[in-house]
Design a protein around this motif. Structure first.
Motif, PDB file in Angstrom:
ATOM      1  N   GLY A  95      13.666  -8.734  14.243  1.00 15.78           N
ATOM      2  CA  GLY A  95      14.064  -7.382  13.851  1.00 15.78           C
ATOM      3  C   GLY A  95      13.168  -6.286  14.393  1.00 15.78           C
ATOM      4  N   ILE A  96      12.043  -6.656  15.019  1.00 10.50           N
ATOM      5  CA  ILE A  96      11.071  -5.656  15.475  1.00 10.50           C
ATOM      6  C   ILE A  96      11.494  -5.058  16.814  1.00 10.50           C
ATOM      7  CG2 ILE A  96       8.679  -5.288  16.208  1.00 10.50           C
ATOM      8  CD1 ILE A  96       7.892  -7.634  14.385  1.00 10.50           C
ATOM      9  N   ASN A  97      11.435  -3.737  16.894  1.00 16.62           N
ATOM     10  CA  ASN A  97      11.669  -3.037  18.158  1.00 16.62           C
ATOM     11  C   ASN A  97      10.343  -2.519  18.693  1.00 16.62           C
ATOM     12  OD1 ASN A  97      12.459  -1.521  20.333  1.00 16.62           O
ATOM     13  ND2 ASN A  97      13.492   0.068  19.146  1.00 16.62           N
ATOM     14  N   PRO A  98       9.733  -3.207  19.677  1.00 15.82           N
ATOM     15  CA  PRO A  98       8.423  -2.780  20.176  1.00 15.82           C
ATOM     16  C   PRO A  98       8.467  -1.500  20.997  1.00 15.82           C
ATOM     17  CG  PRO A  98       9.233  -4.646  21.435  1.00 15.82           C
ATOM     18  CD  PRO A  98      10.199  -4.442  20.317  1.00 15.82           C
ATOM     19  N   MET A  99       9.673  -1.007  21.316  1.00 15.63           N
ATOM     20  CA  MET A  99       9.799   0.253  22.042  1.00 15.63           C
ATOM     21  C   MET A  99       9.761   1.465  21.104  1.00 15.63           C
ATOM     22  SD  MET A  99      10.057  -0.581  25.221  1.00 15.63           S
ATOM     23  CE  MET A  99      10.810  -1.652  26.460  1.00 15.63           C
ATOM     24  N   GLU A 100       9.791   1.204  19.795  1.00 14.31           N
ATOM     25  CA  GLU A 100       9.768   2.295  18.821  1.00 14.31           C
ATOM     26  C   GLU A 100       8.459   3.069  18.968  1.00 14.31           C
ATOM     27  OE1 GLU A 100       9.221   4.497  15.428  1.00 14.31           O
ATOM     28  OE2 GLU A 100       8.449   2.480  15.078  1.00 14.31           O
ATOM     29  N   ARG A 101       8.517   4.399  18.878  1.00 16.63           N
ATOM     30  CA  ARG A 101       7.361   5.216  19.264  1.00 16.63           C
ATOM     31  C   ARG A 101       6.156   5.065  18.354  1.00 16.63           C
ATOM     32  NH1 ARG A 101       9.547  11.378  18.164  1.00 16.63           N
ATOM     33  NH2 ARG A 101       9.915  11.211  15.928  1.00 16.63           N
ATOM     34  N   SER A 102       6.344   4.533  17.158  1.00 19.00           N
ATOM     35  CA  SER A 102       5.188   4.327  16.280  1.00 19.00           C
ATOM     36  C   SER A 102       4.194   3.336  16.868  1.00 19.00           C
ATOM     37  CB  SER A 102       5.654   3.849  14.902  1.00 19.00           C
ATOM     38  OG  SER A 102       6.416   4.846  14.263  1.00 19.00           O
ATOM     39  N   PHE A 103       4.664   2.428  17.743  1.00 13.44           N
ATOM     40  CA  PHE A 103       3.749   1.508  18.416  1.00 13.44           C
ATOM     41  C   PHE A 103       2.768   2.282  19.284  1.00 13.44           C
ATOM     42  CE2 PHE A 103       6.754  -1.721  17.187  1.00 13.44           C
ATOM     43  CZ  PHE A 103       6.027  -2.894  17.142  1.00 13.44           C
ATOM     44  N   ALA A 104       3.268   3.202  20.087  1.00 10.77           N
ATOM     45  CA  ALA A 104       2.399   3.989  20.969  1.00 10.77           C
ATOM     46  C   ALA A 104       1.428   4.823  20.161  1.00 10.77           C
ATOM     47  CB  ALA A 104       3.248   4.877  21.877  1.00 10.77           C
ATOM     48  N   GLU A 105       1.898   5.410  19.066  1.00  7.43           N
ATOM     49  CA  GLU A 105       1.024   6.225  18.226  1.00  7.43           C
ATOM     50  C   GLU A 105      -0.065   5.373  17.590  1.00  7.43           C
ATOM     51  OE1 GLU A 105       4.210   9.684  16.851  1.00  7.43           O
ATOM     52  OE2 GLU A 105       3.799   7.994  15.515  1.00  7.43           O
ATOM     53  N   ALA A 106       0.293   4.168  17.174  1.00  6.23           N
ATOM     54  CA  ALA A 106      -0.682   3.279  16.532  1.00  6.23           C
ATOM     55  C   ALA A 106      -1.764   2.850  17.509  1.00  6.23           C
ATOM     56  CB  ALA A 106       0.028   2.057  15.956  1.00  6.23           C
ATOM     57  N   PRO A 309       2.067   6.337   7.970  1.00 10.09           N
ATOM     58  CA  PRO A 309       2.152   5.925   9.371  1.00 10.09           C
ATOM     59  C   PRO A 309       0.912   5.140   9.804  1.00 10.09           C
ATOM     60  CG  PRO A 309       2.930   8.173   9.135  1.00 10.09           C
ATOM     61  CD  PRO A 309       2.347   7.776   7.796  1.00 10.09           C
ATOM     62  N   LEU A 310       1.127   4.086  10.569  1.00  8.24           N
ATOM     63  CA  LEU A 310       0.040   3.201  10.981  1.00  8.24           C
ATOM     64  C   LEU A 310      -1.043   3.940  11.745  1.00  8.24           C
ATOM     65  CD1 LEU A 310      -1.082   0.339  11.026  1.00  8.24           C
ATOM     66  CD2 LEU A 310       0.428  -0.161  12.968  1.00  8.24           C
ATOM     67  N   LYS A 311      -0.676   5.001  12.443  1.00 10.63           N
ATOM     68  CA  LYS A 311      -1.672   5.767  13.204  1.00 10.63           C
ATOM     69  C   LYS A 311      -2.735   6.383  12.294  1.00 10.63           C
ATOM     70  CE  LYS A 311       1.044  10.068  13.274  1.00 10.63           C
ATOM     71  NZ  LYS A 311       1.684  11.080  14.156  1.00 10.63           N
ATOM     72  N   LEU A 313      -4.366   4.747   9.877  1.00 14.27           N
ATOM     73  CA  LEU A 313      -5.149   3.687   9.235  1.00 14.27           C
ATOM     74  C   LEU A 313      -6.609   4.098   9.069  1.00 14.27           C
ATOM     75  CD1 LEU A 313      -5.336   0.842   8.060  1.00 14.27           C
ATOM     76  CD2 LEU A 313      -5.599  -0.044  10.391  1.00 14.27           C
ATOM     77  N   MET A 314      -7.208   4.677  10.111  1.00 14.62           N
ATOM     78  CA  MET A 314      -8.598   5.116   9.989  1.00 14.62           C
ATOM     79  C   MET A 314      -8.739   6.201   8.927  1.00 14.62           C
ATOM     80  SD  MET A 314     -11.735   4.649  10.958  1.00 14.62           S
ATOM     81  CE  MET A 314     -11.745   3.840  12.575  1.00 14.62           C
ATOM     82  N   ARG A 315      -7.761   7.071   8.823  1.00 18.31           N
ATOM     83  CA  ARG A 315      -7.820   8.115   7.801  1.00 18.31           C
ATOM     84  C   ARG A 315      -7.750   7.524   6.394  1.00 18.31           C
ATOM     85  NH1 ARG A 315      -5.059  10.449  12.147  1.00 18.31           N
ATOM     86  NH2 ARG A 315      -5.982  12.417  12.846  1.00 18.31           N
ATOM     87  N   CYS A 316      -7.052   6.407   6.250  1.00 16.26           N
ATOM     88  CA  CYS A 316      -7.045   5.708   4.962  1.00 16.26           C
ATOM     89  C   CYS A 316      -8.443   5.207   4.627  1.00 16.26           C
ATOM     90  CB  CYS A 316      -6.067   4.535   4.995  1.00 16.26           C
ATOM     91  SG  CYS A 316      -4.341   5.008   5.184  1.00 16.26           S
ATOM     92  N   ALA A 317      -9.152   4.701   5.634  1.00 15.44           N
ATOM     93  CA  ALA A 317     -10.524   4.242   5.423  1.00 15.44           C
ATOM     94  C   ALA A 317     -11.424   5.419   5.054  1.00 15.44           C
ATOM     95  CB  ALA A 317     -11.041   3.546   6.676  1.00 15.44           C
ATOM     96  N   VAL A 318     -11.219   6.569   5.695  1.00 12.30           N
ATOM     97  CA  VAL A 318     -11.988   7.771   5.359  1.00 12.30           C
ATOM     98  C   VAL A 318     -11.765   8.144   3.897  1.00 12.30           C
ATOM     99  CG1 VAL A 318     -12.247  10.238   5.800  1.00 12.30           C
ATOM    100  CG2 VAL A 318     -12.015   8.646   7.721  1.00 12.30           C
ATOM    101  N   ALA A 319     -10.509   8.119   3.456  1.00 18.13           N
ATOM    102  CA  ALA A 319     -10.200   8.455   2.064  1.00 18.13           C
ATOM    103  C   ALA A 319     -10.870   7.487   1.099  1.00 18.13           C
ATOM    104  CB  ALA A 319      -8.685   8.449   1.846  1.00 18.13           C
ATOM    105  N   ALA A 320     -10.916   6.196   1.478  1.00 18.83           N
ATOM    106  CA  ALA A 320     -11.565   5.199   0.625  1.00 18.83           C
ATOM    107  C   ALA A 320     -13.060   5.462   0.520  1.00 18.83           C
ATOM    108  CB  ALA A 320     -11.305   3.795   1.176  1.00 18.83           C
ATOM    109  N   VAL A 321     -13.685   5.873   1.624  1.00 21.32           N
ATOM    110  CA  VAL A 321     -15.118   6.194   1.607  1.00 21.32           C
ATOM    111  C   VAL A 321     -15.365   7.427   0.753  1.00 21.32           C
ATOM    112  CG1 VAL A 321     -17.062   6.972   3.027  1.00 21.32           C
ATOM    113  CG2 VAL A 321     -15.617   5.094   3.814  1.00 21.32           C
ATOM    114  N   GLN A 322     -14.529   8.428   0.898  1.00 20.55           N
ATOM    115  CA  GLN A 322     -14.679   9.632   0.072  1.00 20.55           C
ATOM    116  C   GLN A 322     -14.537   9.313  -1.410  1.00 20.55           C
ATOM    117  OE1 GLN A 322     -11.607  11.999   1.904  1.00 20.55           O
ATOM    118  NE2 GLN A 322     -13.059  13.079   3.226  1.00 20.55           N
ATOM    119  N   ALA A 323     -13.817   8.224  -1.722  1.00 25.21           N
ATOM    120  CA  ALA A 323     -13.603   7.824  -3.121  1.00 25.21           C
ATOM    121  C   ALA A 323     -14.619   6.779  -3.588  1.00 25.21           C
ATOM    122  CB  ALA A 323     -12.190   7.289  -3.287  1.00 25.21           C
ATOM    123  N   GLY A 324     -15.640   6.497  -2.769  1.00 27.29           N
ATOM    124  CA  GLY A 324     -16.716   5.641  -3.245  1.00 27.29           C
ATOM    125  C   GLY A 324     -16.959   4.353  -2.495  1.00 27.29           C
ATOM    126  N   MET A 325     -16.144   4.017  -1.492  1.00 24.66           N
ATOM    127  CA  MET A 325     -16.340   2.782  -0.751  1.00 24.66           C
ATOM    128  C   MET A 325     -17.481   2.950   0.250  1.00 24.66           C
ATOM    129  SD  MET A 325     -13.354   0.558   1.125  1.00 24.66           S
ATOM    130  CE  MET A 325     -13.426  -1.240   1.119  1.00 24.66           C
TER     131      MET A 325
END
Length: 390
Positions: A95-106, A309-311, A313-325
């Motif tokens: 079911g995966i479409n590797p041409m979908e633009r989220s791949f390039a953004e990620a 959005p997968l792109k 992911l690093m911002r999710c880690a930043v948010a976790a650090v800001q929250a105490g990680m």
């Protein structure tokens, strides 16, 4: 190829303040300090990191990348076969479409590998796969398939089948349906084992056959579960059938972290850069990864793309650090830890000789909002520079 003059952050072992990473034929051949670099100066086929950070490519252990395509609606929705609540035979790679633009953004954001899972409408949803984010044909991008069997508990199966006026519409029925199917698969396996003559073997059953790797422990069982009671239902079922459970989301896991730590169950925490879109998300917090890691639980940070959005992911880690990680815990939660949870740490998740040359180079501390991605390599192939300027 050589990356030199960088702060090497291997995720395993000590940080090298001024070092190099060399790779050839898609594999890392060496890492070390600049004074121990391969003979010759940084000339020719070499990328000068200019004091930036050099990390393994980012990894997310739970996404739906390429299954719910950006801005397409129904035509691009291939993650939920909600015509049947029991579909373990489905292979996500179909079911995966590797041409979908989220791949390039990620990949431009440094995400080089992820686990793609069927959606959570079905109590038993299908077979997940770990893939690289670079490529045009999914067969060439697979790291491990299947890498997990996907199950779902709680609100999603209830909501989906309540609308159809079909079972399951309660948590009890969802769990019962999973148990019933696993028990059938156990008996199917026993019949196959007892059959001395192939003619005596049971008739091939694609659904039951797909569940055998989960029952024999060779493939983990990923359970979508937000509420604490659903998490414990997942563990109850896992114990009954000797499944290797991984909890996806675990939105309320931090409320019972002490109990889960005793169970030794890994958790793919997230997404938390999103709204509380349904009742079972009422305890959603970006503090969860810090609290779970502090409790001794193997915890990765997940986007659940496209929920976040997968792109980002690093911002999710930043948010976790800001929250105490702790910063290094957060970086491991998007590299080495998800690779371990997915069973692909022999190839990705850290910088080590013999592993895939999936490498992220940044202008500085990747957890600093001012930092830019300057280079990304997937299997030793550099992603076009213009794609990395995000």
């Amino acid at each position: 190829m050589l990356i030199c003059n960088g702060k090497i952050v291997p995720m395993e072992g000590e940080i090298i303040e001024n070092g190099f990473v060399s790779f050839e034929s898609g594999k890392i051949t060496a890492i070390g300090s600049m004074e121990n670099r391969p003979e010759g100066d940084c000339e020719g086929d070499c990328l000068d990191a200019r004091g930036g950070w050099v990390l393994p490519g980012l990894v997310d252990a739970h996404t739906h990348l390429g299954l719910f395509e950006d801005s397409l609606g129904f035509e691009g929705e291939d993650g939920n076969e909600d015509t049947d609540p029991v579909t373990p035979q489905l292979r996500v790679i179909d079911g995966i479409n590797p041409m979908e633009r989220s791949f390039a953004e990620a990949r431009a954001a440094g995400v080089t590998c992820c686990v793609v899972s069927p959606g959570s409408a079905n109590p038993i949803a299908g077979q997940a796969a770990a893939i690289k984010t670079n490529g045009r044909r999914i067969d060439d991008m697979i790291v491990k398939a299947p890498c997990a069997l996907k199950f779902a508990l709680g609100e999603n199966p209830k909501s989906c089948y309540n609308e159809k006026d079909e079972a399951p519409v309660t948590r009890m029925a969802t769990a019962a349906l999973i148990r019933e199917t696993l028990r059938k698969a156990q008996e199917y396996a026993a019949q196959k084992k007892r059959a001395e003559d192939p003619a005596d073997a049971p008739e091939f059953d694609a659904k039951l056959e797909a569940l055998l790797p989960a029952l024999d422990g060779s493939c983990p069982a990923h359970f979508h579960a937000h509420r604490a009671d659903d998490i414990f239902t997942a563990l109850r079922i896992a114990k009954e059938f000797s499944l290797r459970a991984v909890i996806l989301h675990g939105t309320e896991a931090h409320l019972v972290a002490d109990i889960l730590a005793e169970e030794g169950v890994p958790i793919c925490s997230g997404p938390f850069l999103t709204d509380r879109s349904k009742p079972e998300l009422r305890h959603l917090t970006e503090r969860a990864p810090a609290l779970l890691t502090r409790a001794g639980i193997l915890t990765s940070i997940s986007t659940d793309h496209p929920e976040t959005p997968l792109k980002h992911l690093m911002r999710c880690a930043v948010a976790a650090v800001q929250a105490g990680m702790q910063p290094m815990d957060a970086l491991r939660a998007i590299t080495l830890v998800p690779a371990r949870i997915a069973g692909i740490e022999d190839r990705v998740g850290s910088l080590r000789a013999g592993k895939d040359a999936d490498i992220l180079v940044t202008s500085g501390d990747p957890l600093d909002y001012r930092t830019r991605v300057t280079a990304v390599f997937v299997d030793g192939m550099q992603i076009k520079q213009e794609d990395c300027m995000i």
